[in-house]
Design a protein around this motif. Structure first.
Motif, PDB file in Angstrom:
ATOM      1  N   THR A 267       1.211  -1.187  -0.158  1.00 56.23           N
ATOM      2  CA  THR A 267      -0.049  -0.545   0.150  1.00 56.23           C
ATOM      3  C   THR A 267       0.987   0.748   0.245  1.00 56.23           C
ATOM      4  N   GLN A 268       1.947   0.765   1.027  1.00 54.55           N
ATOM      5  CA  GLN A 268       3.156   2.139   0.837  1.00 54.55           C
ATOM      6  C   GLN A 268       3.590   2.879  -0.576  1.00 54.55           C
ATOM      7  N   SER A 269       3.957   1.310  -1.369  1.00 56.96           N
ATOM      8  CA  SER A 269       4.145   1.861  -3.049  1.00 56.96           C
ATOM      9  C   SER A 269       2.968   2.496  -3.715  1.00 56.96           C
ATOM     10  N   ILE A 270       2.268   2.315  -3.918  1.00 55.55           N
ATOM     11  CA  ILE A 270       1.016   2.657  -4.250  1.00 55.55           C
ATOM     12  C   ILE A 270       0.468   4.144  -4.093  1.00 55.55           C
ATOM     13  N   ILE A 271       0.215   4.470  -2.907  1.00 54.91           N
ATOM     14  CA  ILE A 271       0.285   6.168  -2.738  1.00 54.91           C
ATOM     15  C   ILE A 271       1.635   6.618  -3.197  1.00 54.91           C
ATOM     16  N   TRP A 272       2.574   6.058  -2.428  1.00 53.72           N
ATOM     17  CA  TRP A 272       3.697   6.733  -3.047  1.00 53.72           C
ATOM     18  C   TRP A 272       4.035   7.032  -4.738  1.00 53.72           C
ATOM     19  N   ALA A 273       3.847   6.145  -5.543  1.00 49.28           N
ATOM     20  CA  ALA A 273       3.635   6.256  -6.571  1.00 49.28           C
ATOM     21  C   ALA A 273       2.391   7.020  -7.205  1.00 49.28           C
ATOM     22  N   ALA A 274       1.190   7.190  -6.591  1.00 51.80           N
ATOM     23  CA  ALA A 274       0.143   7.811  -6.574  1.00 51.80           C
ATOM     24  C   ALA A 274       0.814   9.598  -6.320  1.00 51.80           C
ATOM     25  N   ILE A 275       1.593  10.147  -5.620  1.00 53.90           N
ATOM     26  CA  ILE A 275       1.834  11.090  -4.937  1.00 53.90           C
ATOM     27  C   ILE A 275       2.629  11.904  -6.303  1.00 53.90           C
ATOM     28  N   GLY A 276       4.344  10.534  -6.878  1.00 58.95           N
ATOM     29  CA  GLY A 276       4.695  11.248  -7.586  1.00 58.95           C
ATOM     30  C   GLY A 276       4.453  11.312  -9.136  1.00 58.95           C
ATOM     31  N   TRP A 277       3.421  10.410  -9.412  1.00 57.81           N
ATOM     32  CA  TRP A 277       2.090  10.320 -10.565  1.00 57.81           C
ATOM     33  C   TRP A 277       1.600  11.525 -10.631  1.00 57.81           C
ATOM     34  N   ALA A 278       1.056  12.676  -9.728  1.00 58.07           N
ATOM     35  CA  ALA A 278       0.871  14.165  -9.817  1.00 58.07           C
ATOM     36  C   ALA A 278       2.245  15.075  -9.608  1.00 58.07           C
ATOM     37  N   ALA A 279       2.443  14.731  -9.070  1.00 57.48           N
ATOM     38  CA  ALA A 279       4.439  15.661  -8.666  1.00 57.48           C
ATOM     39  C   ALA A 279       4.591  16.086 -10.424  1.00 57.48           C
ATOM     40  N   LEU A 280       4.333  14.629 -11.051  1.00 57.89           N
ATOM     41  CA  LEU A 280       4.942  14.570 -12.448  1.00 57.89           C
ATOM     42  C   LEU A 280       3.685  15.551 -13.494  1.00 57.89           C
ATOM     43  N   ALA A 281       2.902  15.130 -13.168  1.00 57.78           N
ATOM     44  CA  ALA A 281       1.414  15.990 -14.099  1.00 57.78           C
ATOM     45  C   ALA A 281       1.882  17.296 -13.434  1.00 57.78           C
ATOM     46  N   LEU A 282       1.704  17.263 -12.370  1.00 62.71           N
ATOM     47  CA  LEU A 282       1.425  18.962 -12.361  1.00 62.71           C
ATOM     48  C   LEU A 282       3.065  19.942 -12.494  1.00 62.71           C
ATOM     49  N   MET A 283       4.300  19.365 -12.641  1.00 60.43           N
ATOM     50  CA  MET A 283       5.079  19.701 -13.758  1.00 60.43           C
ATOM     51  C   MET A 283       4.798  20.216 -15.240  1.00 60.43           C
ATOM     52  N   PHE A 284       4.159  18.747 -15.494  1.00 60.68           N
ATOM     53  CA  PHE A 284       4.366  18.896 -17.231  1.00 60.68           C
ATOM     54  C   PHE A 284       3.280  19.790 -17.488  1.00 60.68           C
ATOM     55  N   TYR A 285       2.298  19.852 -16.525  1.00 63.88           N
ATOM     56  CA  TYR A 285       1.252  20.509 -17.255  1.00 63.88           C
ATOM     57  C   TYR A 285       1.870  22.336 -17.018  1.00 63.88           C
ATOM     58  N   LEU A 286       2.326  22.068 -15.751  1.00 64.74           N
ATOM     59  CA  LEU A 286       2.930  23.426 -15.551  1.00 64.74           C
ATOM     60  C   LEU A 286       3.760  24.790 -16.925  1.00 64.74           C
ATOM     61  N   PHE A 287       4.502  23.944 -16.744  1.00 64.12           N
ATOM     62  CA  PHE A 287       6.214  24.103 -17.895  1.00 64.12           C
ATOM     63  C   PHE A 287       6.074  24.178 -18.888  1.00 64.12           C
ATOM     64  N   LEU A 288       4.598  22.824 -19.780  1.00 59.97           N
ATOM     65  CA  LEU A 288       4.584  22.486 -20.949  1.00 59.97           C
ATOM     66  C   LEU A 288       3.985  22.312 -21.966  1.00 59.97           C
ATOM     67  N   SER A 289       2.475  23.535 -20.633  1.00 60.35           N
ATOM     68  CA  SER A 289       1.451  23.856 -21.527  1.00 60.35           C
ATOM     69  C   SER A 289       1.439  25.286 -22.427  1.00 60.35           C
ATOM     70  N   ALA A 290       2.659  25.885 -23.115  1.00 63.97           N
ATOM     71  CA  ALA A 290       2.234  27.105 -23.229  1.00 63.97           C
ATOM     72  C   ALA A 290       2.007  26.828 -25.087  1.00 63.97           C
ATOM     73  N   PRO A 291       1.124  27.652 -25.377  1.00 63.74           N
ATOM     74  CA  PRO A 291       0.626  26.595 -27.126  1.00 63.74           C
ATOM     75  C   PRO A 291       1.985  27.098 -27.993  1.00 63.74           C
ATOM     76  N   THR A 292       2.768  26.405 -28.483  1.00 61.66           N
ATOM     77  CA  THR A 292       4.130  26.838 -28.862  1.00 61.66           C
ATOM     78  C   THR A 292       4.252  26.514 -30.615  1.00 61.66           C
ATOM     79  N   ASP A 293       2.847  26.000 -30.928  1.00 56.81           N
ATOM     80  CA  ASP A 293       3.237  25.683 -32.467  1.00 56.81           C
ATOM     81  C   ASP A 293       2.378  26.248 -33.438  1.00 56.81           C
TER      82      ASP A 293
END
Length: 311
Positions: free
Chosen positions: A14-40
């Protein structure tokens, strides 16, 4: 968070699932915040219903949009399967129907989201390819067949969340019920503004009816989420219920922002909705929180002895 390390039937703690979920959410947040600009771009486009071509339009690149769907889909599948695991387990002490409703609702949302994503890619590709000549007979992203699955989602999510409070001795104080009522009124006002104020009045076409259905579902999720947070505030045994409540609030935020973006878009002025808005992160957060809640509840129910909880 719980320090439980008991393995699941798949061998993942269960601990591994929790940490994986937190890590996935953190990666998603950084992806949206830093790469979402319309550059094309820039592109010149002419949507079918527009009299003039629109110049210098920038869009979000396809690799970014594909990445958002990957982040969403992984969170959806993992969360849905964790909820259905709880439904199948005879050890769950919180009521298996809660997790059946959540699991089916989440996976249904995932199917609808993939269909919407496919249509969205087709629409933008056709719009750009047509250029200033004008695009014709483009696919319709809303309303579409994807809304069948989104509507199903709200039915099952509403049922599952309702089962989390129905029949329980909540013992809320009058002041807490007043907070629930105030939150419900606030949600109703915001949803009405987004649906009718920004959405252009009370004309009841198919899209408007769907927006009303979605808004009502979001208000219900918000109310149940508030009840859960007030009723189960404090204690490790209630962690899963607090996470359920937080997920409902996150879903409310993301859905209302999506409806606002759709209703406020001005296609012929170059202000059309583009998928990949940073606010979409709250969808991922909602699914991650539902999955974490399911994992914690499974862990608590699987222990030889469980602490008494507030029912």
């Amino acid at each position: 968070m719980t320090k439980a390390k008991s393995p699941s039937p798949s061998g993942i703690s269960t601990q591994s699932i929790i940490w994986a979920a937190i890590g996935w959410a953190a990666l998603a947040l950084m992806f949206y915040l830093f790469l979402s600009a319309p550059t094309d771009g820039p592109y010149t486009i002419k949507p079918e219903d527009c009299a003039k071509a629109i110049k210098d339009v920038n869009v979000r690149p396809n690799w970014y949009r594909l990445g958002t769907y990957i982040f969403q889909t992984v969170a959806i599948v993992a969360s849905g399967l964790l909820c259905l695991r709880n439904w199948r387990s005879s050890k769950i002490i919180s009521g298996r129907n809660v997790w059946l409703g959540l699991g089916v609702g989440i996976l249904s949302w995932g199917i609808g989201n993939l269909i919407f994503g496919y249509l969205d890619f087709q629409y933008q590709s056709g719009l750009i390819a047509a250029g200033a000549k004008g695009a014709k007979d483009l696919v319709v992203t809303f309303p579409s067949i994807a809304d069948i699955f989104f509507t199903t989602t709200y039915v099952f999510l509403s049922w599952g969340m309702a089962m989390s409070v129905v029949g329980r001795r909540l013992n809320l104080y009058p002041k807490q019920w007043a907070i629930v009522g105030a939150v419900g009124v606030f949600g109703l006002i915001v949803a009405a503004y987004v649906t009718f104020g920004v959405g252009g009045g009370f004309n009841l076409d198919t899209g408007k009816i769907l927006n009303i259905v979605y808004a009502l579902g979001d208000i219900w999720l918000l109310i149940v989420a508030t009840i859960l947070l007030l009723a189960f505030w404090g204690g490790k045994a209630a962690q899963s219920w607090r996470l359920l409540g937080s997920a409902g609030i996150s879903m409310f935020i993301s859905d209302l922002w999506f409806n606002y973006s759709i209703n406020s878009s001005e296609v012929c002025e170059g202000k059309q909705y583009q998928s990949g808005e940073p606010a979409e992160f709250f969808w991922i957060l909602a699914f991650v929180l539902w999955g974490m809640a399911a994992a914690l509840e499974f862990d608590l129910s699987s222990r030889p002895t469980t602490r008494s909880r507030r029912n």
